[in-house]
Design a protein around this motif. Structure first.
Motif, PDB file in Angstrom:
ATOM      1  N   ASN A   1      12.934   4.808  -4.508  1.00 43.11           N
ATOM      2  CA  ASN A   1      11.989   5.907  -4.716  1.00 43.11           C
ATOM      3  C   ASN A   1      12.571   7.239  -4.244  1.00 43.11           C
ATOM      4  O   ASN A   1      12.339   8.285  -4.858  1.00 43.11           O
ATOM      5  CB  ASN A   1      10.676   5.616  -3.990  1.00 43.11           C
ATOM      6  CG  ASN A   1       9.876   4.528  -4.665  1.00 43.11           C
ATOM      7  OD1 ASN A   1       9.990   4.304  -5.875  1.00 43.11           O
ATOM      8  ND2 ASN A   1       9.056   3.816  -3.894  1.00 43.11           N
ATOM      9  N   GLN A   2      13.325   7.197  -3.163  1.00 43.96           N
ATOM     10  CA  GLN A   2      13.988   8.407  -2.673  1.00 43.96           C
ATOM     11  C   GLN A   2      15.036   8.889  -3.678  1.00 43.96           C
ATOM     12  O   GLN A   2      15.184  10.099  -3.900  1.00 43.96           O
ATOM     13  CB  GLN A   2      14.639   8.136  -1.322  1.00 43.96           C
ATOM     14  CG  GLN A   2      13.641   7.931  -0.186  1.00 43.96           C
ATOM     15  CD  GLN A   2      14.325   7.550   1.119  1.00 43.96           C
ATOM     16  OE1 GLN A   2      15.536   7.340   1.162  1.00 43.96           O
ATOM     17  NE2 GLN A   2      13.550   7.472   2.193  1.00 43.96           N
TER      18      GLN A   2
ATOM     19  N   ARG B   1      13.250  10.622  -6.515  1.00 44.07           N
ATOM     20  CA  ARG B   1      12.812  11.962  -6.117  1.00 44.07           C
ATOM     21  C   ARG B   1      13.982  12.941  -6.092  1.00 44.07           C
ATOM     22  O   ARG B   1      13.850  14.097  -6.523  1.00 44.07           O
ATOM     23  CB  ARG B   1      12.134  11.910  -4.740  1.00 44.07           C
ATOM     24  CG  ARG B   1      10.719  11.353  -4.775  1.00 44.07           C
ATOM     25  CD  ARG B   1       9.979  11.657  -3.480  1.00 44.07           C
ATOM     26  NE  ARG B   1      10.526  10.903  -2.365  1.00 44.07           N
ATOM     27  CZ  ARG B   1      10.105   9.686  -2.010  1.00 44.07           C
ATOM     28  NH1 ARG B   1       9.137   9.096  -2.686  1.00 44.07           N
ATOM     29  NH2 ARG B   1      10.636   9.070  -0.970  1.00 44.07           N
TER      30      ARG B   1
END
Length: 238
Positions: free
Chosen positions: A163-164, A167
């Protein structure tokens, strides 16, 4: 003698047809090494359908010239069919002369494209974005391995790291688009790479566009897309 006359006549007709071909404001020339037989197509997206705007049948000559009229820079596809499976080269088309060189064996893998400023910017974006895509594939492979071992702790850890990564990719794409707000590449990136990003990022790109780009095909599409999201969110709040 009769056969020779017939051959000369056919050659003259072919040459006349080629000479009479009306050229648009974008002329694509180049060479596909090894492509001795097949039909080369210049295509683009119209509404939601890919259409051919020009074509050329190659018989023994791997050099080509294709053309179209460009109102505003958009993505084009150079494809061919023949003795191989259909392949394609994606590139930003714009007014002027563009040269595309490639080879038939690795068609579309690493073509040389010159003459398109938007394509040069798009290539810079893809070079970095491909690194994100490569890391994403690594995450998927590691997650599959962790799941096969029922390692839930590793799966959760990988999910957070993944998820990082997403982003960071969204922020990179947004910053790249804003930094190139005078290029049609900016709204194209927003529409194709950030369509599922949050409204703030899309609106940031949309507001950064120069007047020229706002009035381009992709600029108008992005503005419409952003406004549709805003309207949908308003209805949810009502």
């Amino acid at each position: 003698m009769r056969n020779i006359i017939a051959l000369v006549l056919v050659s003259f007709i072919t040459f006349s047809c080629s000479s009479d071909k009306k050229m648009g404001n974008m002329i694509i020339t180049g060479q596909i090494k090894g492509l001795k037989k097949g039909t080369l197509y210049l295509q683009k997206m119209k509404d939601t359908v890919i259409v051919s705007v020009d074509s050329l049948q190659l018989l023994g000559d791997d050099r080509f010239t294709l053309t179209d009229n460009v109102d505003s820079p958009v993505m084009y596809y150079l494809t061919f069919d023949g003795n191989t499976q259909p392949k394609k080269i994606m590139f930003f088309g714009e007014k002027g002369n563009i040269t595309i060189d490639d080879n038939v064996e690795n068609f579309g893998v690493n073509p040389t494209i010159t003459g398109s400023l938007n394509q040069a910017i798009m290539t810079n974006f893809n070079e970095i974005d491909n690194q994100f895509k490569s890391k994403r594939l690594d995450f998927i492979a590691k997650e599959l391995e962790a799941r096969s071992k029922n390692d839930t702790i590793k799966v959760d850890s990988l999910a957070k790291a993944f998820n990082q990564l997403i982003r960071r990719r969204f922020l990179f794409a947004t910053n790249f688009a804003v930094s190139n707000s005078d290029s049609e590449v900016a709204p194209y990136i927003a529409l194709t790479e950030l369509y599922d990003a949050n409204l703030y990022l899309l609106d940031t790109i949309n507001n950064s566009l120069s007047e020229k780009v706002k009035n381009s095909d992709y600029g108008k599409r992005l503005n419409k897309f952003v406004n549709e999201i805003k309207e949908a969110e308003k209805k949810k709040d009502e």
